[in-house]
Each structure stands twice: as C-alpha cells, then as structure tokens.
Write a protein that holds these residues in place. Structure first.
Motif, short mmCIF file in Angstrom:
data_model
loop_
_atom_site.label_atom_id
_atom_site.label_comp_id
_atom_site.label_asym_id
_atom_site.label_seq_id
_atom_site.Cartn_x
_atom_site.Cartn_y
_atom_site.Cartn_z
N VAL A 139 0.84 -1.20 0.00
CA VAL A 139 0.00 0.00 0.00
C VAL A 139 0.88 1.25 0.00
O VAL A 139 0.65 2.19 -0.78
N GLU A 140 1.89 1.28 0.88
CA GLU A 140 2.77 2.44 0.94
C GLU A 140 3.57 2.57 -0.35
O GLU A 140 3.74 3.67 -0.89
N ASP A 189 2.84 1.65 -3.37
CA ASP A 189 2.02 2.14 -4.49
C ASP A 189 1.82 3.65 -4.43
O ASP A 189 1.64 4.31 -5.45
N GLU A 190 1.87 4.21 -3.21
CA GLU A 190 1.68 5.65 -3.05
C GLU A 190 2.98 6.44 -3.18
O GLU A 190 2.99 7.53 -3.74
N THR A 191 4.08 5.89 -2.65
CA THR A 191 5.30 6.69 -2.51
C THR A 191 6.57 6.04 -3.05
O THR A 191 7.63 6.66 -3.05
#
Length: 301
Positions: A122-123, A125-127
């Motif tokens: 999740v992290e 995919d964002e950053t």
C-alpha cells in the motif's frame, strides 16, 4: 469498531496472577515472578478477535515457536525457561504454555520483509517507499525485493492496527544503539529462517519479532512467538506468482470468507464479525498444521 467480539474471562489458577488477555495469548505471573504465557485457539482478523476458535491453533503456534527457537539459538537467545505445566493448571494448557523470563520489552514490532505485499505494498504504491526506504520502480504484489529490509512498526493495543514507523523514529525512541541492534538481529534471523523455509519449498515473505532485554545482563532476547503463521507470511514456493495475492499458510481462508458476500458482514459497519462456518474452521486449522509439518518435518498427530 474493533477488539474482542466476546472477551473471555481469564482462567483462575492457584499461584498465578492474571496480567493480560491478548488477541491470542494470556499472560500470568507465577509465585517466582516468572511470566506464564498461554497460547489460546483464538483467531483475529481485520482487528477483531473472532467469536470462533480454531482447534489446536495455540498448540501449533507454541510448538512451532519452540522449534524455531532451537534453529536460531546461535543468533539470538529466547525467553523460554520451561515448558512444564504449572501446578493446578487445566489439562488444556498442555502443549500451549511457556514459562518465560521477565524482560524489559522494546515497544517495537521488528518486521523483516523479503517480498512486497500487505501494508508495504500500500505504501509502495503511493510513494515507492516502505517505512521511508526507497524501492525500485515496477514492483507488484508478491515481488521479491532486491534485498530484505527492516520495516519496524509501533505495537498497537488489541483492536488497533500496528503503525509502520521509520528506522529513524525507532532510533529516536529506543536509542541509536538499540535500533541498530534490532535491525541487525531481525535481518539475521529472517535470513536464517528464509533459507530454512526455502529448503522446504516455502517462501517466507515477511515476519515480525518482539525483543526485550534481559535485566540481569542486558542481553537482547527473542520473546513472544517466532516465525509462526500468525506472525509471518508463508507462501508455497511452487505457486508464487507476482502480480496477485499469493496463497498462504495462515488465516487467509478466514479473511477471504469474512470479505465475501457469504459472511454478510460489512467491515466498515458497526456490527462485529459473525461466527465462522465449520468448513472455514477446518481448512484454516489444516493450513496451520500443514505449515508446522512442512517446516519441521514432523507429524502433528
């Protein structure tokens, strides 16, 4: 909402003082001041402790942890003093009870990741980072990382989510020397366990440890459970396929059923999750036992 659907009453045993009821384990103190840790058959998912137990789960977790402690003894000592049943304890505690050292626990979940999935994905995919560590482009769910990484988390109360934190945050709160020791030990233990699992056709995608310091000599000691299906993601190596959710030796059947229309449960609603059907209980129990047997080479029965 989250937490216990039905919080159990602690078992009263002469000579033992009940200290804490966790998601899975109950903690007591004996008359000698030692910790008595009892692994129940409780199952947690989506931050809830479910109303349905998984038969023998606590024994599997305990016996697998003991096996792993032996495999890791040259890398880190552990907290186990004895597996003897305390006097007056119920017979059901046999095989699921450890008498342990009292440690000065470090309030950090020490997570090692060799593959990208879960909250790390999740992290990413964002950053394009996990706990602040930069990772290359192009990774997908289940991708093997260039090298294992240490991604600590702040330990949460029952019903709350562990929160990923940076290494720098651990150094600020626990001290630079302790942070370095936690990272070094976590990655060393993960590396050993990953190779052992690989020899048995299992991928150890990630795992988490808890450590404490022995107040007598300041030694870092492994505590709680290690390398079980509750604390680790184990994937069958012959079914590994990056780009999708991987089959696993853990509570995936439980998560899948709770997320399906068959359960009738709304994760975002106010109601707690329902009881598990017998088929889900049986398949989950079988997965825990299969993990034990494949890793240890021993027959559960």
């Amino acid at each position: 909402m989250s937490g216990f659907v039905e919080k159990p009453e602690p078992v009263q045993v002469p000579g033992l003082v009940h200290l804490h009821t966790g998601k899975v384990r109950d903690l007591y103190r004996d008359e000698d001041g030692r910790l008595v840790m009892v692994a129940s058959d409780r199952m947690s998912a989506f931050d809830w402790v479910l109303p349905t137990e998984i038969p023998d789960k606590g024994r599997v977790l305990t016996q697998l942890s003991l096996w792993w402690f032996d495999q890791l003894a040259d890398l880190v000592p552990n907290h186990v003093i004895s597996t003897d049943l305390p006097a007056g304890a119920p017979a059901d505690w046999a095989g699921r009870t450890l008498i342990c050292k009292n440690l000065d626990m470090v309030p950090v979940e020490c997570v090692a990741r060799g593959y990208l999935t879960g909250s790390g994905l999740v992290e990413y995919d964002e950053t394009r980072t996990v706990c602040g560590l930069a990772l290359p482009e192009g990774l997908v769910d289940g991708s093997e990382l260039p090298a294992p990484i240490f991604t600590p988390a702040a330990k949460a109360a029952v019903g709350e989510h562990d929160e990923n934190v940076s290494y720098e945050e651990v150094a600020r709160t626990a001290g630079a020397e302790t942070a370095a020791l936690l990272r070094q030990t976590t990655l060393a233990v993960y590396g050993r366990a990953r190779e052992i699992a690989r020899e048995r056709g299992i991928i150890l995608a990630d795992t988490k440890f808890e450590f404490g310091f022995d107040p007598k000599d300041g030694t870092l000691v492994a505590a709680d459970e290690v390398l079980t299906p509750d604390s680790s993601r184990f994937w069958p190596a012959d079914q590994w396929e990056p780009g999708r959710s991987q089959p696993s030796f853990d509570k995936q059947y439980v998560r899948d059923w709770l997320s399906s229309p068959a359960s009738g449960w709304d994760r975002k609603g106010e109601l707690p999750p329902p009881a598990l059907p017998a088929e889900v209980v049986a398949r989950t129990s079988a997965k825990y036992i299969e993990a034990f047997e494949r890793l240890t080479g021993q027959s559960w029965s």
